[in-house]
Scaffold this active site. Structure first.
Site, PDB file in Angstrom:
ATOM      1  N   HIS A 111      -6.414   9.667  -5.254  1.00  0.00           N
ATOM      2  CA  HIS A 111      -5.780   9.038  -6.415  1.00  0.00           C
ATOM      3  C   HIS A 111      -6.769   8.882  -7.560  1.00  0.00           C
ATOM      4  CE1 HIS A 111      -2.226   8.215  -4.008  1.00  0.00           C
ATOM      5  NE2 HIS A 111      -1.629   7.860  -5.126  1.00  0.00           N
ATOM      6  N   LYS A 132       2.884   1.757   3.778  1.00  0.00           N
ATOM      7  CA  LYS A 132       3.238   0.552   4.514  1.00  0.00           C
ATOM      8  C   LYS A 132       2.625  -0.622   3.790  1.00  0.00           C
ATOM      9  CE  LYS A 132      -0.822   0.387   7.399  1.00  0.00           C
ATOM     10  NZ  LYS A 132      -1.672  -0.798   7.533  1.00  0.00           N
TER      11      LYS A 132
END
Lengths: 281, 184
Positions: free
Chosen positions: B38, B103
């Site tokens: 990222h 999650k």
């Protein structure tokens, strides 16, 4: 005096690292199966079903239970009548970890030095090695591959003695509540009370080697473990954090003498992929 | 709560049908990326350089798989905790990112971005890595191979089991689900 070749230590460590990452222990599997029966939330029940199936696939096909095969934490209780030969203990331990992670398709997750040399060591070394010298001529080795997600949700707090047991109880609940879905519930909660700033998380983590259902031998602590587990489960976080009755499969408490001025507490959270293996030489 | 079969890349039309708590079986092409990847993507954006894959309609899976055994497309591949990528989401959604799989809890900035750009956050079951890897049928390296487990790869998935945690209407399944089951 018993002589142990360090090559044997290397080979045992390789073996228990691999088995820990792929074969969920029976106590945890039983707890998942029990959870599937008891959980009232339908989605929570379904998550338990996934976790049971996951553990079955992992064991059958030798795939890691979780892709995060952890920081390799190793505890060695070394009998004082043991003499290791054939090199350095620390290197023999790391070599066992290296072989398991490079030959066994386990993920390597260790960055050499966070600031000065931030590159992956590519073999998951070094292990975190804790040694204790104990009477006798046996060596007990336990491995606890500890994933990053649940470690990130663990906490330590240096409380004033006036905070007392009530303060620690609140700290435990607050830690689990704020962790919410992040540490992969249903979790196991390891609580350490007492000692020093460095020692309290050590006892909290080491409690995670206990089998689910294995109460603290001290009656007062055993009673608190049962009560606090119920309190944690009343938070409603549930499997995967989606809401449900079972947030934790177990809660362990360990205590240690404390200084008159301090009341340290640590909460080490373990995800449901509670992986550990022990071998005795 | 209902079950949907959803294809990736995602369309706004498909996303609008999804509500928190819905079960989804996702099939199609998705991209793996976590912390380091990222950072590299937003660095490329900041430098005005091209990205290694088209973000339009894309779904990113927050995962760092274990190594694949010979003959398998991927090793164990469960989700990693999503909040560590929160600060990158808005930048990527502006360029077309539509969904994330991970999650754990998302912050308000992400939930707002899902509303603004019509996106969705799916939860995969954390720790169900052996089960989830069985839904991956292809795995192609795309970028940053030097990052090892953190490299970006394109996965073809079939019926990957997911739950809608944050929809494009501002809902949050963690908050709603936990509220329902908490005891005072």
């Amino acid at each position: 005096m018993k002589t142990i070749e360090l090559s044997e230590v290397t080979s045992k460590i390789k073996d228990i690292c691999l088995r820990a990452c792929m074969e969920l222990n029976d106590d945890v599997m039983n707890a998942l199966q029990g959870g599937q029966k008891e959980e009232e939330s339908p989605v929570g029940k379904a998550i338990f079903g996934q976790l049971i199936k996951n553990a079955q696939i992992a064991r059958k096909e030798s795939i890691p239970i979780c892709q995060d095969t952890g920081f390799t934490v190793i505890y060695m209780d070394i009998g004082q009548d043991v003499h290791f030969v054939g090199g350095s203990l620390k290197e023999a331990v790391d070599e066992g970890v290296r072989k398991a992670y490079t030959e066994g398709y386990l993920r390597k997750s260790i960055i050499r030095n966070p600031i000065s040399d931030p590159v992956n060591t590519k073999d998951n070394t070094p292990a975190i090695l804790h040694t204790e010298i104990v009477p006798g001529d046996k060596v007990k080795i336990s491995v606890l591959p500890k994933g990053g997600g649940a470690e990130n949700m663990s906490r330590i707090k240096m409380m004033p003695p006036s905070a007392g047991l009530k303060g620690i109880h609140e700290f435990v609940l607050e830690t689990v509540k704020s962790a919410s879905a992040n540490p992969c519930p249903p979790i196991i909660v390891g609580v350490g009370i007492g000692g020093t700033f460095d020692y309290v998380p050590y006892i909290a983590k080491k409690s995670l080697l206990r089998k689910i259902g294995q109460r603290n031998p001290n009656e007062k602590l055993a009673k608190l473990e049962v009560e606090w587990l119920a309190d944690v489960n009343n938070l409603g976080i549930g499997p995967s954090g989606l809401g449900g009755r079972i947030t934790a499969l177990e809660l362990f408490i360990e205590e240690f003498p404390r200084h008159i001025a301090t009341y340290p507490a640590a909460v080490n959270i373990q995800c449901h992929a509670a992986r550990s293996k022990t071998v005795t030489l | 709560m209902s079950t949907h079969k959803v294809e990736a890349p995602l369309t706004d039309e498909a996303i609008k049908k999804l509500k928190i708590g819905d079960e989804v079986l996702l099939s199609g092409y998705i991209y793996t990326a976590r912390d380091n990847a990222h950072q590299k993507l937003v660095d490329l954006i900041a430098a005005g350089k091209p990205l290694p894959f088209d973000l339009k309609g894309s779904v990113i899976y927050y995962v760092g798989p274990s190594p694949a055994k010979p003959g398998n497309p991927i090793g164990a591949a469960g989700p990693t905790t999503s909040y560590r990528m929160d600060s990158f989401v808005r930048t990527l959604m502006k360029l077309g990112l539509k969904g994330m799989i991970g999650k754990g809890v998302q912050n308000k900035e992400v939930i707002d971005a899902l509303k603004e750009f019509t996106g969705v956050y799916f939860g995969a079951t954390g720790g169900a890595a052996a089960l989830l890897c069985k839904t991956v049928v292809e795995n192609h390296p795309i970028a940053f191979e030097e990052l090892g487990a953190e490299a970006i790869t394109r996965l073809k998935v079939v019926d990957m089991p997911l739950i809608v945690i944050n929809d494009c209407y501002g809902g949050d399944q963690y908050i709603e689900g936990q509220k329902k089951w908490a005891r005072a």
